[in-house]
Write an enzyme that holds these catalytic residues in place. Structure first.
Site, PDB file in Angstrom:
ATOM      1  N   CYS A   1      71.278  14.415  47.072  1.00 11.87           N
ATOM      2  CA  CYS A   1      70.374  13.737  46.148  1.00 11.87           C
ATOM      3  C   CYS A   1      70.201  14.489  44.829  1.00 11.87           C
ATOM      4  O   CYS A   1      70.202  13.889  43.752  1.00 11.87           O
ATOM      5  CB  CYS A   1      69.028  13.516  46.820  1.00 11.87           C
TER       6      CYS A   1
ATOM      7  N   ARG B   1      66.876   4.493  70.563  1.00 12.49           N
ATOM      8  CA  ARG B   1      65.421   4.571  70.418  1.00 12.49           C
ATOM      9  C   ARG B   1      64.886   3.519  69.430  1.00 12.49           C
ATOM     10  O   ARG B   1      63.810   2.950  69.620  1.00 12.49           O
ATOM     11  CB  ARG B   1      65.048   5.985  69.927  1.00 12.49           C
ATOM     12  N   SER B   2      65.642   3.281  68.351  1.00 11.91           N
ATOM     13  CA  SER B   2      65.177   2.333  67.322  1.00 11.91           C
ATOM     14  C   SER B   2      65.716   0.922  67.521  1.00 11.91           C
ATOM     15  O   SER B   2      65.295  -0.003  66.805  1.00 11.91           O
ATOM     16  CB  SER B   2      65.602   2.833  65.941  1.00 11.91           C
TER      17      SER B   2
ATOM     18  N   ARG C   1      81.692  15.413  52.366  1.00 10.49           N
ATOM     19  CA  ARG C   1      81.597  15.509  50.903  1.00 10.49           C
ATOM     20  C   ARG C   1      82.600  16.465  50.282  1.00 10.49           C
ATOM     21  O   ARG C   1      82.979  16.282  49.129  1.00 10.49           O
ATOM     22  CB  ARG C   1      80.181  15.944  50.498  1.00 10.49           C
TER      23      ARG C   1
ATOM     24  N   THR D   1      66.832   2.237  60.202  1.00 14.09           N
ATOM     25  CA  THR D   1      65.370   2.372  60.254  1.00 14.09           C
ATOM     26  C   THR D   1      64.873   3.634  59.548  1.00 14.09           C
ATOM     27  O   THR D   1      63.670   3.865  59.459  1.00 14.09           O
ATOM     28  CB  THR D   1      64.889   2.387  61.719  1.00 14.09           C
TER      29      THR D   1
ATOM     30  N   ARG E   1      60.540  22.736  47.556  1.00  9.86           N
ATOM     31  CA  ARG E   1      59.860  21.501  47.940  1.00  9.86           C
ATOM     32  C   ARG E   1      58.448  21.506  47.374  1.00  9.86           C
ATOM     33  O   ARG E   1      57.705  22.466  47.582  1.00  9.86           O
ATOM     34  CB  ARG E   1      59.732  21.392  49.460  1.00  9.86           C
TER      35      ARG E   1
ATOM     36  N   HIS F   1      62.598  13.491  42.971  1.00  9.85           N
ATOM     37  CA  HIS F   1      62.986  14.886  42.739  1.00  9.85           C
ATOM     38  C   HIS F   1      62.983  15.178  41.237  1.00  9.85           C
ATOM     39  O   HIS F   1      63.477  14.382  40.442  1.00  9.85           O
ATOM     40  CB  HIS F   1      64.421  15.125  43.214  1.00  9.85           C
TER      41      HIS F   1
END
Lengths: 352, 352
Positions: B146, B57-58, B117, B29, B253, B260
């Site tokens: 990303c 919760r989802s 990673r 979700t 940001r 990006h």
């Protein structure tokens, strides 16, 4: 531009303003014009009389200064009679035409356009950095490009300590650099986006809502650099007195209203420690250190907007340079203030 | 993180997926979870059966996939029975706990978190760049940060031609990297600003409306680099197979929703001409050249969002390097696609 020759008298040493000058503002209704009024007020500049000038289209507009309404007059060749100080912010073609007329009428011109910035007889000045360049002038003093002004005020304290070998800059530039209409376009485009409505940009070449894009100045098809980048490079070199300084730069417009940011990488001839840089930048005029690693609090537009001080922080070793001679920092300054109006008023103050 | 050791079997050569795998999505979700469904659809991935997993919760949420509603189930230790491929995108702690459980149940895990990673036995893969790293794995393959994914897909064609000596990157990062809630916060904060209403940020540490700020990842108080910058540096080095590559980076940001950008300066061991770079980037997989100097048309989020291809342009000599060995370019990619979901699905494709 560096070959531009002014139709103006030879430079005169220490030609200054009277203690209470008559001040004209050319381009009074623009984004910078309004901030010139603010800066004259906030810095308590001793204005004997104020004359607001603009195009015929804006003539008749009323602007308040120190509690009194002033009516904007149409700019003509007769506008400068009796003027001691003419602050120009109406674009390069207006400055090219009317700047020499104002000088001939006896005024000292502080010009915010790019018209004369590279003319050898015209000082290009950031008062915190190279006020001495004003010692001789021909009646015109140039106010730098907004990025160059904000950048050099942060670089100068470091450059005075250790020679800079090369620079790399990526900018985060606000709408205000393209004028009040671009600021309004950013607001309207964003509101339309949030409402799910279409919006066609009129002022800037690309959609601005939640978008960034390469600076709108025309790109040299040979070099690939745009006009903004060329200005920043040429003017940074001139203000720092380093005509051959290698500068790599990418200018990007981001959806922010009036403060420019820049990620700066500085390679020096020798290492400069983070502590020493912080010390130098912490006491330098025109700067405010915002460099809280623990609080993740660094320079940003919401805190730089409306402020005279340029914010500097994120001072750290630049790990892209294996020699250890480089620092990285992040700088944010109000484009309309240090990038334009404030710097012009500071130049005028130095001429009093 | 590089010392993390997996409780997993030794690497197995060429362990692959069946032709029609049973697929589980952990974090279905979230912002990336939704895009995983999109990428599986758009790339026609041969899903035999789909299992959507999320927190209690989802659980119960319905999501559509290929015209059929799927009910999200609560993630438990039993969730992976019969699963061939588990796509994880629910944060590092969920991956650390449930990744090895999924592997033990027989699944191959493609993990979008930072958990594994830098683990030596876990390949970190951008398929266009280092697909060969997948030849042996222990059941987990890591999907990069990303910025690292978008950056390396643009760097690899150049790095294969001429060795990169050093890199400098300044990012323009979207809200989506901080999740769906951050995207919603950007929308709400901006709407409030335009309405003149106050807004208190809850997801990100600073006001986001018409503002940019240093990346919200915690800053190492000693180095001054934040966690995002550390990830990009470490992962870029690993993906490019250049463990000592000097990388200078500033992560910022900006108020953009899901793409990006990065201003990249690349110093090579020898000059690479703009023409040659354009040629290489123009035919490289995963990239689209957007490099129109005359039209001032370069990569930007409005054109990268929702696109599989990473946009690259503004290719020019980097004038900050007096040796002439450097190029500058500007790269924009969809953070949720090449920066996350798409790359994970591409890894899965390579395992079929």
């Amino acid at each position: 531009m560096s070959t531009e020759v002014l139709d103006a008298p030879a430079p005169v040493l220490n030609r200054r303003l009277p203690a209470h000058p008559v001040v004209a503002i050319v381009g009074a209704t623009g984004a910078v014009g309004v901030e010139l009024l603010e800066s004259l007020t906030s810095r308590d500049f001793p204005v004997a009389e104020l004359r607001l000038l603009a195009s015929a289209r804006s003539a008749g507009t009323r602007l308040s200064f120190r509690g009194r309404d002033h009516v904007v007059q149409e700019l003509t060749e007769d506008s400068f009679r009796g003027v001691d100080l003419a602050l120009f912010s109406a674009g390069a073609s207006i400055s090219r035409k009317y700047g020499p007329i104002a000088v001939a009428a006896g005024a000292i011109v502080v010009d915010n356009s790019s018209a004369f910035r590279m003319a050898p007889e015209v000082p290009l000045v950031v008062p915190e950095v190279n006020a001495a360049a004003m010692a001789a002038h021909s009646g015109i003093i140039a106010n730098p490009n907004c990025v160059a002004a904000i950048l050099t005020v942060a670089l100068a304290p470091l450059a005075q300590e250790t020679r800079i070998r090369r620079l790399n800059v990526a900018t985060y530039q606000a709408a205000s650099g393209a004028g009040a209409a671009a600021m309004e376009e950013l607001r309207q485009a964003t509101a339309a986006y949030l409402d799910g409505q279409p919006f066609t940009p009129k002022v800037l070449p690309h959609p601005y809502a939640f978008n960034f894009f390469s600076h709108n100045a025309a790109v040299d098809p040979d070099s690939g650099y745009n006009g903004e980048e060329e200005k920043v490079v040429a003017e940074t070199r001139r203000i720092l007195g380093r005509p051959d300084l290698p500068v790599g730069i990418t200018c990007i417009r981001v959806p922010v209203l009036r403060a420019h940011g820049m990620a700066v990488s500085i390679e020096f001839d020798a290492p400069v420690s983070v502590e020493r840089a912080r010390q130098l930048l912490g006491v330098a005029p025109g700067l405010r250190l915002v460099d809280d690693r623990v609080g993740n609090h660094f320079p940003m537009p919401v805190e730089a907007s409306g402020q005279d001080a340029v914010l500097v922080g994120r001072i750290r070793e630049d790990l892209g340079d294996p020699t250890g001679n480089s620092l990285a920092l992040f700088v944010v300054g109000d484009q309309l203030l240090k990038g334009a109006a404030l710097n012009a008023v500071q130049i005028a103050e130095a001429l009093l």
